[in-house]
Design an enzyme around this catalytic site. Structure first.
Site, PDB file in Angstrom:
ATOM      1  N   LYS A   1      12.538  11.797 -13.493  1.00 19.75           N
ATOM      2  CA  LYS A   1      13.818  11.102 -13.248  1.00 19.75           C
ATOM      3  C   LYS A   1      13.688  10.482 -11.864  1.00 19.75           C
ATOM      4  O   LYS A   1      13.888  11.142 -10.845  1.00 19.75           O
ATOM      5  CB  LYS A   1      14.970  12.110 -13.291  1.00 19.75           C
ATOM      6  CG  LYS A   1      16.289  11.544 -13.784  1.00 19.75           C
ATOM      7  CD  LYS A   1      16.867  10.472 -12.895  1.00 19.75           C
ATOM      8  CE  LYS A   1      17.573  11.046 -11.687  1.00 19.75           C
ATOM      9  NZ  LYS A   1      17.948   9.982 -10.718  1.00 19.75           N
TER      10      LYS A   1
ATOM     11  N   GLU B   1      10.942  19.949  -1.933  1.00 23.08           N
ATOM     12  CA  GLU B   1      10.669  19.294  -0.648  1.00 23.08           C
ATOM     13  C   GLU B   1      11.973  18.625  -0.223  1.00 23.08           C
ATOM     14  O   GLU B   1      12.404  17.644  -0.833  1.00 23.08           O
ATOM     15  CB  GLU B   1       9.538  18.278  -0.792  1.00 23.08           C
ATOM     16  CG  GLU B   1       8.201  18.968  -1.088  1.00 23.08           C
ATOM     17  CD  GLU B   1       7.043  18.032  -1.320  1.00 23.08           C
ATOM     18  OE1 GLU B   1       6.006  18.495  -1.845  1.00 23.08           O
ATOM     19  OE2 GLU B   1       7.161  16.839  -0.995  1.00 23.08           O
TER      20      GLU B   1
ATOM     21  N   CYS C   1      11.210  11.680   5.344  1.00 18.91           N
ATOM     22  CA  CYS C   1      11.671  13.048   5.594  1.00 18.91           C
ATOM     23  C   CYS C   1      10.967  13.666   6.793  1.00 18.91           C
ATOM     24  O   CYS C   1      11.502  14.526   7.458  1.00 18.91           O
ATOM     25  CB  CYS C   1      11.438  13.897   4.357  1.00 18.91           C
ATOM     26  SG  CYS C   1       9.690  14.000   3.952  1.00 18.91           S
TER      27      CYS C   1
END
Ligand code: NAD
Ligand code: 6OD
Length: 488
Positions: free
Chosen positions: A180, A256, A290
């Protein structure tokens, strides 16, 4: 010309939704419509999971490791052959500069298949001889078996890179996947379906359903009883929602998640390298990484000089259209995300921060006004407990603060609920190793940032994640050990 459609990819076929529902995928560069994306309901998620399950017990499950490895090499080669198609698709969705996607996103998309194909070719197995209670003999050996059907939920910041970082090891280990992708960036996941079919990956091994998170494709997938594990990259609070979704079925997760990563600059550093490194860590990909650095700590003797140099560096970076070779910074991913980031810009100003550079929306040519453009921003002077210094913003910005000694900066760096990455700039290697052992993070860079060897363990501590992936560490999540005991 009619607007292109981005469809689901189920059992090697591109399909619309039964409901006929689509949503818009708009360019963050200028707001133009990139494609209409099919929105999955429960029936498409059911079909994708069923296709993945059938493939697991079908032709895919019967391949030898070497046959899987050959197919994954084929996938990598085909991504490279269609490099420009992937580049165009990634840039259309994200608005990131061609130069960045060419250097980082697309090559890593291909490498993620080769690296994990190589890993599974060389996995050792354990073997034990034992005496039986009646004086006989037995042997034990371990089989590594795939976990099953893996749900891969991916974010929008490095769409192909982060999706294939999960799909590569999952397939290498013999699993099948239902992906997805983020609703913001559906295109490269769809394109990868074409690659899979072209190189002969059996139907049902790689499936894609498009849609949103809650009460949409993401939630339908993570709640699905046919899913054996969920690997997720995204926000920490989404991770919490996914954990709840799988709790009743006690399925494993690999997460994560977010970060609020410190960059630590000592006075003895290679000054120019540190400025360049922190600039990349704070502003590359418009701060939407990130691993990026939103908290910078600089040793007091070089503080003023460092702030001035960082300002000069980022002000030299050109914002612009992705295809312009001079462009270093693109827009944020969407108008909604820009609203969130600008909210932090406003909070910093209201709290009396010194705005060293940026702080708002830049002037752009008329044809770009519909885009999510934002100024890269540097602040100083905020208290350590201010939300701008504590919360993940995920924009092109950082707060820079002076420090006086190692103990102080270690305390400041670790004073966060997150624990993803840190970057330390110093020529004193003893100090660097000492800090690396004491910083509460999953990845610590010394005189570098985002330098990755894909055989190493990757993941976050504290609120930044659960588990480690990379190299052989990925086997922990994507396989299970089955012990075989044979009485001789
Ligand atoms: P997000 O959590 O909003 O969305 C990620 C994905 O989860 C999307 O596909 C989304 O549709 C889906 N999703 C949302 N709610 C869901 C739900 N309830 N159930 C199932 N799926 C759901 O994250 P984002 O905004 O796309 O990405 C930015 C975030 O990702 C930042 O927090 C960033 O730090 C984090 N991130 C972390 C890493 C890492 O390696 N630690 C890497 C990249 C991004
Ligand atoms: O390099 C990687 O494998 C990785 N997972 C990077 C994450 C980047 C976050 O935005």
């Amino acid at each position: 010309m009619s607007t292109p459609q981005t469809l689901h990819f189920i059992a090697n076929e591109h399909l619309p939704s039964q409901s006929g529902r689509f949503f818009d995928n708009r360019s963050p560069v200028d707001g133009r419509l990139v494609s209409r994306v099919a929105e999955a309901g429960q029936p498409e998620v059911d079909a994708a999971v069923a296709a993945a399950r059938a493939a697991l017990h079908g032709p895919w499950g019967r391949l030898s490791v070497q046959q899987r490895v050959d197919l994954l090499y084929g996938v990598a080669d085909e991504i490279n052959r269609r490099f420009d198609d992937f580049l165009q698709a990634e840039v259309a969705d994200t608005g990131k500069p061609h130069a960045l996607a060419r250097r980082l996103d697309i090559p890593r998309g291909a490498a993620n298949f080769k690296v994990f194909a190589d890993v599974v070719k060389n996995v050792p197995s354990e073997f034990f001889e034992m005496a039986t209670p009646d004086g006989g003999q037995a042997i034990n050996y371990a089989l590594r078996v795939p976990k099953g059907v893996i749900a891969v939920i991916a974010p929008w910041n490095l769409p192909l890179l982060l999706m294939t970082w999960k799909v590569g090891p999952a397939l290498a280990c013999g699993n099948t996947v239902v992906v997805k992708p983020s609703e913001e960036t559906p295109s490269t996941a769809a394109l990868l379906g074409e690659v899979m079919a072209k190189v002969g990956v059996p139907a049902g091994v790689y499936n894609v359903v498009h849609g949103f998170g809650p009460d949409s494709a993401g939630e339908f997938l993570t709640r699905h009883p046919g899913i054996d594990a969920v690997t997720f990259t995204g926000e920490t609070r989404t991770g919490a929602a996914i954990m709840k979704a799988v709790a009743d079925r006690v399925r494993p997760v690999s997460f994560e998640l977010g970060g609020k990563n410190p960059g630590i600059v000592f006075a003895d550093c290679d000054f120019d390298a540190a400025v360049e490194g922190i600039a990349r860590a704070a502003f590359e990909n418009t701060g939407q990484v990130c691993l990026g650095t939103e908290r910078v700590y600089v040793e007091r003797p070089i503080f003023e000089r460092f702030v001035a140099a960082l300002k000069a560096k980022v002000e030299s970076w050109k914002l612009g259209r992705p295809e312009d070779p001079g462009t270093v910074l693109g827009p944020l991913i969407s108008a909604e995300h820009r609203q969130k980031v600008l909210g932090y810009y406003e909070q910093a100003r209201a709290a009396g921060a010194t705005v060293v550079t940026g702080g708002g929306v830049p002037e752009v040519p008329a044809e770009l006004v519909g885009g999510a453009w934002i100024e890269p921003t540097i602040w100083t002077g905020l208290p350590d407990d201010h939300p701008v210094v504590r919360e993940e913003i995920f924009g092109p910005c950082c707060h820079v603060r002076p420090f006086d000694d190692e103990a102080e900066v270690l305390r400041l760096a670790n004073d966060t609920p997150y624990g993803l990455a840190a970057t330390v700039w110093t020529r004193d290697l003893q100090r660097a190793h000492r800090l690396a052992s004491r910083l509460e993070v999953g990845v610590c860079w010394i005189n570098a940032w985002f330098l990755r060897d894909l055989r190493t363990a990757f993941g976050g501590s504290k609120l930044s994640g659960i588990g480690r992936e990379g190299g052989v560490h990925s086997l922990e999540f994507y396989t299970e050990l089955r012990n075989v005991c044979v009485r001789l």
